[in-house]
Design a protein around this motif. Sequence first.
Motif, PDB file in Angstrom:
ATOM      1  N   TYR A   1      45.361  53.280  49.076  1.00 34.08           N
ATOM      2  CA  TYR A   1      44.670  51.607  48.122  1.00 34.08           C
ATOM      3  C   TYR A   1      45.270  50.416  48.289  1.00 34.08           C
ATOM      4  CZ  TYR A   1      40.416  53.691  46.196  1.00 34.08           C
ATOM      5  OH  TYR A   1      39.105  54.402  46.029  1.00 34.08           O
TER       6      TYR A   1
ATOM      7  N   ASP B   1      50.923  50.011  49.004  1.00 32.56           N
ATOM      8  CA  ASP B   1      49.783  51.082  49.395  1.00 32.56           C
ATOM      9  C   ASP B   1      49.844  52.787  48.713  1.00 32.56           C
ATOM     10  OD1 ASP B   1      48.741  47.970  49.446  1.00 32.56           O
ATOM     11  OD2 ASP B   1      48.651  48.997  51.856  1.00 32.56           O
TER      12      ASP B   1
ATOM     13  N   ARG C   1      45.214  57.022  48.417  1.00 30.20           N
ATOM     14  CA  ARG C   1      43.940  57.332  47.214  1.00 30.20           C
ATOM     15  C   ARG C   1      44.361  58.758  45.599  1.00 30.20           C
ATOM     16  NH1 ARG C   1      37.429  56.989  47.558  1.00 30.20           N
ATOM     17  NH2 ARG C   1      36.839  57.254  45.472  1.00 30.20           N
TER      18      ARG C   1
ATOM     19  N   THR D   1      47.302  57.614  43.058  1.00 23.55           N
ATOM     20  CA  THR D   1      46.807  57.162  41.858  1.00 23.55           C
ATOM     21  C   THR D   1      46.537  57.003  39.981  1.00 23.55           C
ATOM     22  OG1 THR D   1      44.264  56.654  41.658  1.00 23.55           O
ATOM     23  CG2 THR D   1      46.046  54.636  43.859  1.00 23.55           C
TER      24      THR D   1
ATOM     25  N   ALA E   1      42.844  51.079  40.073  1.00 25.69           N
ATOM     26  CA  ALA E   1      41.908  51.163  41.402  1.00 25.69           C
ATOM     27  C   ALA E   1      40.808  50.915  40.814  1.00 25.69           C
ATOM     28  CB  ALA E   1      41.652  52.870  41.508  1.00 25.69           C
TER      29      ALA E   1
ATOM     30  N   PRO F   1      39.454  50.251  49.308  1.00 27.01           N
ATOM     31  CA  PRO F   1      40.632  50.673  50.142  1.00 27.01           C
ATOM     32  C   PRO F   1      41.391  49.273  51.165  1.00 27.01           C
ATOM     33  CG  PRO F   1      38.567  50.817  51.929  1.00 27.01           C
ATOM     34  CD  PRO F   1      38.226  50.292  50.259  1.00 27.01           C
TER      35      PRO F   1
END
Length: 287
Positions: free
Chosen positions: A93, A106, A109, A112, A119, A161
Amino acid sequence: MGYLNLLKRCNNFSGYGFYDFLQGDDQRIGWVHDSHIMALRGFENGFVIDDQARTLRFVEDLTTPADRTALMVKVGLKLREDGLLGPWRNEMYPVKRKWEDESLFDIERAMTPYFGIRAFGVHMNGFVRTNEGLKMWIAKRSMTKATSPGMWDNMVAGGQPVGLSLRENMIKECAEEAGVPAGLAGRVKQVGGVAYNMQVGANLKPDVLYCYDLELPVDFIPRNVDGEVDDFQLIGMTDLCTLLCETCEVKENSALVMLDFLLRHGVLNREKIKNFDWIKESLVTPA
């Protein structure tokens, strides 16, 4: 439940017990719970932790997005090895305050919510105009899903993404989750967004969902392709309101997207619900 409770479920973050995760000129990019800070003290070459100011920062020599991404990959793998993260997604992400901004780095996921990093996602209301009025397709999440298994969801929804535009991702998710042909999916319209600050234990989701509407032909029946949906149902607006107000069967953030649809299409208005203006404003400004 009531519509106010839909908002309260997703906006339960008080800020108590969290360190500010700062980047650059004191720009907050996340919140890290006290219980998570201990695991990050082992990365002296990656983070500076100020217990008095209750802040977490990158060390000064991590000057580029690539440098910060490389560190977060190492951190994520260690946290995963130690069993401190939720299900690993193998999906990166972008980290940014607004979608239009350049990515600061980055992150996997699954990391997060651990770092309280925003997100982004795309959620679509698939609806039909019938002789009985508006109806909406809703999706029953697979019982094998890592989060909210078996709960009702928007017809199509997915996280955002790295490497795809919002629209590209929405059309991709349409094909994977509901078997919507590209030509039909291309008619999807971005209609706004909802934001929320949802704390789950020591994790935080300060997220933004971009909302889309797609008017579908009466004879279209969605079919799942990627195995993430067990069932679809087409329901009228009265039944949708009942589902949202009288049950906890709808995934929390997806309920906000459905509520936004009901407000925008005039199903709910000032005459029908109390606190109309507050509810409408709170959908886009975290309560």
